[in-house]
Scaffold this motif. Structure first.
Motif, PDB file in Angstrom:
ATOM      1  N   GLU A 173       0.825  -1.206   0.000  1.00  0.00           N
ATOM      2  CA  GLU A 173       0.000   0.000   0.000  1.00  0.00           C
ATOM      3  C   GLU A 173       0.862   1.260   0.000  1.00  0.00           C
ATOM      4  O   GLU A 173       0.530   2.242  -0.671  1.00  0.00           O
ATOM      5  CB  GLU A 173      -0.932  -0.011   1.207  1.00  0.00           C
ATOM      6  N   GLU A 174       1.963   1.241   0.735  1.00  0.00           N
ATOM      7  CA  GLU A 174       2.829   2.416   0.811  1.00  0.00           C
ATOM      8  C   GLU A 174       3.533   2.694  -0.510  1.00  0.00           C
ATOM      9  O   GLU A 174       3.704   3.849  -0.907  1.00  0.00           O
ATOM     10  CB  GLU A 174       3.866   2.221   1.912  1.00  0.00           C
ATOM     11  N   PHE A 175       3.935   1.624  -1.199  1.00  0.00           N
ATOM     12  CA  PHE A 175       4.745   1.794  -2.407  1.00  0.00           C
ATOM     13  C   PHE A 175       4.019   1.368  -3.683  1.00  0.00           C
ATOM     14  O   PHE A 175       4.656   1.212  -4.726  1.00  0.00           O
ATOM     15  CB  PHE A 175       6.044   0.993  -2.274  1.00  0.00           C
ATOM     16  N   GLU A 176       2.710   1.226  -3.632  1.00  0.00           N
ATOM     17  CA  GLU A 176       1.979   0.746  -4.802  1.00  0.00           C
ATOM     18  C   GLU A 176       2.203   1.615  -6.029  1.00  0.00           C
ATOM     19  O   GLU A 176       2.417   1.116  -7.140  1.00  0.00           O
ATOM     20  CB  GLU A 176       0.481   0.657  -4.489  1.00  0.00           C
ATOM     21  N   THR A 177       2.165   2.922  -5.844  1.00  0.00           N
ATOM     22  CA  THR A 177       2.366   3.830  -6.981  1.00  0.00           C
ATOM     23  C   THR A 177       3.753   3.647  -7.583  1.00  0.00           C
ATOM     24  O   THR A 177       3.918   3.670  -8.810  1.00  0.00           O
ATOM     25  CB  THR A 177       2.187   5.287  -6.535  1.00  0.00           C
ATOM     26  N   VAL A 178       4.745   3.456  -6.723  1.00  0.00           N
ATOM     27  CA  VAL A 178       6.110   3.242  -7.212  1.00  0.00           C
ATOM     28  C   VAL A 178       6.201   1.917  -7.962  1.00  0.00           C
ATOM     29  O   VAL A 178       6.779   1.836  -9.046  1.00  0.00           O
ATOM     30  CB  VAL A 178       7.107   3.257  -6.039  1.00  0.00           C
ATOM     31  N   LEU A 179       5.622   0.875  -7.400  1.00  0.00           N
ATOM     32  CA  LEU A 179       5.685  -0.444  -8.021  1.00  0.00           C
ATOM     33  C   LEU A 179       4.961  -0.472  -9.366  1.00  0.00           C
ATOM     34  O   LEU A 179       5.342  -1.228 -10.271  1.00  0.00           O
ATOM     35  CB  LEU A 179       5.099  -1.498  -7.076  1.00  0.00           C
ATOM     36  N   LYS A 180       3.943   0.343  -9.515  1.00  0.00           N
ATOM     37  CA  LYS A 180       3.201   0.367 -10.780  1.00  0.00           C
ATOM     38  C   LYS A 180       4.023   0.968 -11.918  1.00  0.00           C
ATOM     39  O   LYS A 180       3.638   0.840 -13.085  1.00  0.00           O
ATOM     40  CB  LYS A 180       1.884   1.129 -10.608  1.00  0.00           C
TER      41      LYS A 180
END
Length: 323
Positions: A173-180
């Motif tokens: 949840e914290e890094f979802e945007t980065v992982l995407k």
């Protein structure tokens, strides 16, 4: 590389100071982009790092062979000479090594810098390997997420590229945007650390049989003096058909009801003779099919002959006892 450039692109052991260890927080303030470290620069690791660089994330890279970092440095990556420095500089550490064992071995010297970091593994391996690595990471104070890239390196960063993860959901949840940044189709499977490895192996089991089937067909086509390229469109349509059957077979397997047999076990059993004929005519080795034919035979002997071919799952679940 001149001396000035080397100082700006390479992090050395001499750079280990409190400001350096906190460098990721300063980057976030300055650029509002999460710094990322990528460990392992094979073809996939290089693609992952390249995607982060392209998206504007401060990216630090490390590899056992430092020369592999050169193309990424040219694109703006920072190279860490020591893996400890690579881990310390970013809140998010992505490893892309061959196996879970390789990952633990590479990170073994790191120690304290792992504490508090989010560690995301993108490597092959068994569910047991994922569980062992999760326990190791947690023991070292890291927050753990295991993942898998379900595509080739050239597809990294595409909107439809699939990656799935399992483990600490707060990390996801914290890094979802980065992982995407690595692929638009990004999924968290659950809090159990081994789920990504389980799905990776379950889905990946289809790859080699499908490829060897294509290679067998290619050899047969060439035996007639034809180009393999002529069968590609037809093979693609065949794969589309197989894809369309998967939901039907999944429903049959989940329910345990195989009686609505559009393609029966007996039908596949009869096809074995055709494979033998093809082998004789084209001089193509079809011996790799023998275990598959045996599986079909055992399913028929178990009473599934007139039922759907998906009943092979029952035989796989309950293999024949060894004498």
């Amino acid at each position: 590389m001149n001396q000035a450039r080397a100082k700006t692109t390479t992090v050395s052991k001499a750079a280990r100071s409190p400001p350096y260890l906190c460098g990721w927080s300063m980057h976030m303030t300055a650029k509002n982009m999460t710094p990322v470290t990528v460990i392992g620069l094979g073809s996939m690791g290089t693609a992952l790092a390249g995607a982060f660089i392209k998206a504007g994330h401060p990216t630090t890279v490390w590899n056992r062979t430092p020369a592999k970092a050169a193309p990424l440095i040219a694109k703006g990556a920072r190279h860490a000479e020591a893996i400890e420095d690579a881990v310390a500089i970013s809140p998010l550490v992505i490893t892309c090594l061959t196996t879970f064992d390789d990952t633990r071995l590479a990170l073994q010297p790191v120690g304290a810098p792992l504490r508090g970091r989010a560690l995301v593994t993108l490597n092959s391996g068994s569910p047991a390997g994922a569980r062992e690595t999760a326990a190791w990471a947690i023991e070292h104070g890291a927050r753990f997420l295991a993942g898998a890239v379900k595509n080739v390196p050239s597809a990294v960063g595409a909107p439809d590229t699939l990656l799935y993860y399992s483990g600490d959901k707060t990390v996801f949840e914290e890094f979802e945007t980065v992982l995407k940044v690595l692929g638009g189709d990004t999924v968290h499977l659950g809090d159990e650390s081994d789920l990504a490895a389980l799905y990776e192996m379950a889905v990946g089991a289809m790859l080699l049989p499908a490829l060897v089937g294509f290679f067998q067909g290619a050899a047969a086509i060439q035996a007639r003096g034809l180009e393999v390229n002529t069968m590609v469109r037809f093979a693609g349509k065949w794969l589309d058909m197989i894809k369309s059957l998967m939901p039907i077979y999944a429903k049959e397997i989940d329910s345990g009801d195989y009686t609505d047999a559009a393609s029966s076990v007996n039908l596949f059993s009869a096809g074995a003779a055709h494979d033998e004929d093809l082998a004789k005519e084209t001089n193509v080795d079809t011996a790799w099919l023998a275990p598959l034919h045996d599986l079909v035979r055992r399913a028929a002997e178990a009473g599934y002959g007139d039922q759907s071919i998906s009943a092979l799952t029952e035989v796989l679940r309950k293999p024949a006892r060894q004498p």
